[in-house]
Design an enzyme around this catalytic site. Structure first.
Site, mmCIF file in Angstrom:
data_model
loop_
_atom_site.group_PDB
_atom_site.id
_atom_site.type_symbol
_atom_site.label_atom_id
_atom_site.label_comp_id
_atom_site.label_asym_id
_atom_site.label_seq_id
_atom_site.Cartn_x
_atom_site.Cartn_y
_atom_site.Cartn_z
ATOM 1 N N HIS A 1 0.791 -1.339 -0.025
ATOM 2 C CA HIS A 1 0.051 0.146 -0.074
ATOM 3 C C HIS A 1 0.827 1.175 -0.019
ATOM 4 O O HIS A 1 1.873 1.358 0.731
ATOM 5 C CB HIS A 1 -1.066 0.083 1.259
ATOM 6 N N GLU B 1 -4.401 1.904 -7.135
ATOM 7 C CA GLU B 1 -4.589 2.739 -6.478
ATOM 8 C C GLU B 1 -3.756 3.964 -6.666
ATOM 9 O O GLU B 1 -2.749 4.304 -6.216
ATOM 10 C CB GLU B 1 -4.499 2.613 -4.754
HETATM 11 P P1 13P Z 1 -9.627 5.942 0.786
HETATM 12 O O1 13P Z 1 -10.894 5.416 0.219
HETATM 13 O O2 13P Z 1 -9.790 6.527 2.094
HETATM 14 O O3 13P Z 1 -8.914 7.218 -0.340
HETATM 15 O O4 13P Z 1 -8.587 4.866 0.893
HETATM 16 C C1 13P Z 1 -8.208 4.345 -0.021
HETATM 17 C C2 13P Z 1 -7.331 3.297 0.067
HETATM 18 O O5 13P Z 1 -6.069 3.278 0.152
HETATM 19 C C3 13P Z 1 -7.915 1.757 0.139
HETATM 20 O O6 13P Z 1 -6.977 0.839 0.485
#
Ligand code: 13P
Length: 256
Positions: A96, A168
């Site tokens: 992450h 992401e």
């Molecule tokens: P948010 O939806 O709070 O932006 O977080 C996204 C995330 O990193 C999920 O792992």
């Protein structure tokens, strides 16, 4: 045919047993018999046992937000993969952006952890994503390609099909809104093409690519019919059971 999957990481937003039990119970009541979409929740490590009890007998799976880079030994403060398996987790989140930027995690570490997941029969959810600097320097494709190679190369060909790639974009995490539908659709297509070019077409057809980064019920509705978006990875907007249910139902296309 890739089955849709929606999950949520509670990160450290949920930091008490009280909050966790209310949220897990709400999610279990609302979504416990969901069959059309795979569901997972990733609480902080000490909350896993309780979450497991709350989800017992439901279709909701749970997992860990990380594992140690080694199997055992002198790694103070880390959590070994074996314990995560013994807790009956199904998933492990890896790579992450917050782990990379705040705890110096690297591609090499992610590759080793993917190997540990294969050894212990856990499904890795490997986050990938470009930064805004990557966009400015026109190197998003290169960044994503590198991350995909590290995510998949250390796994056997059969295990690669199980790995979930969580796209992401770093700049879209923790914002008011997610990236646009067009941007997400275009990048997911590119990710699938990169998997095809570096590995093979069969894998690119089978691997699930999910989107994360400020996912809301509106995002879920928008992305429900995007071919290369197989799922959603939810953060803040999944911290209320009702909202999380809305996201799942919207992604199924039920409110169309
Ligand atoms: P948010 O939806 O709070 O932006 O977080 C996204 C995330 O990193 C999920 O792992």
């Amino acid at each position: 045919m890739r089955k849709k999957i929606v999950g949520s990481s509670w990160k450290m937003h949920i930091n008490s047993f009280d909050e966790a039990s209310t949220l897990a119970q709400g999610i279990a009541e609302r979504l416990g018999s969901e069959e059309e979409v795979d569901l997972f929740i990733l609480p902080a490590f000490p909350l896993i046992t309780m979450t497991k009890a709350m989800f017992y007998g439901t279709n909701i799976k749970f997992g860990a937000q990380n594992i140690a880079v080694a199997e055992k030994g002198a790694h103070t403060g880390e959590v070994p993969v074996k314990l995560v398996k013994e807790l009956e987790c199904a998933y492990v989140e890896l790579n992450h952006a917050e782990r990379r930027s705040m705890y110096n995690e690297t591609d090499e570490m992610t590759a080793i952890k993917v190997g540990l997941c294969e050894q212990y029969g856990l499904t890795p959810i490997v986050c990938i994503g470009e930064t805004s600097e990557d966009i400015e320097r026109d190197r998003s494709r290169m960044t994503l390609r590198t991350q995909i190679l590290w995510a998949l190369e250390n796994a056997s060909p059969a295990f690669r099909e199980q790995i979930i790639l969580a796209y992401e974009p770093v700049w879209a995490i923790g914002q008011a809104e997610s990236a646009s539908k067009e941007y997400i659709a275009k990048t997911h297509k590119m990710i699938r093409e990169l998997v095809k070019a570096d590995f093979n077409e069969d894998l690119s057809n089978k691997i699930r690519i999910i989107y994360g980064g400020s996912v809301s019920p509106e995002t879920a509705l928008q992305l429900s019919d995007v071919e290369d978006v197989d799922g959603l990875f939810v953060g803040r907007f999944g911290l209320q059971a009702e909202n999380f249910e809305k996201i799942v139902n919207n992604f199924k296309g039920e409110s169309r």
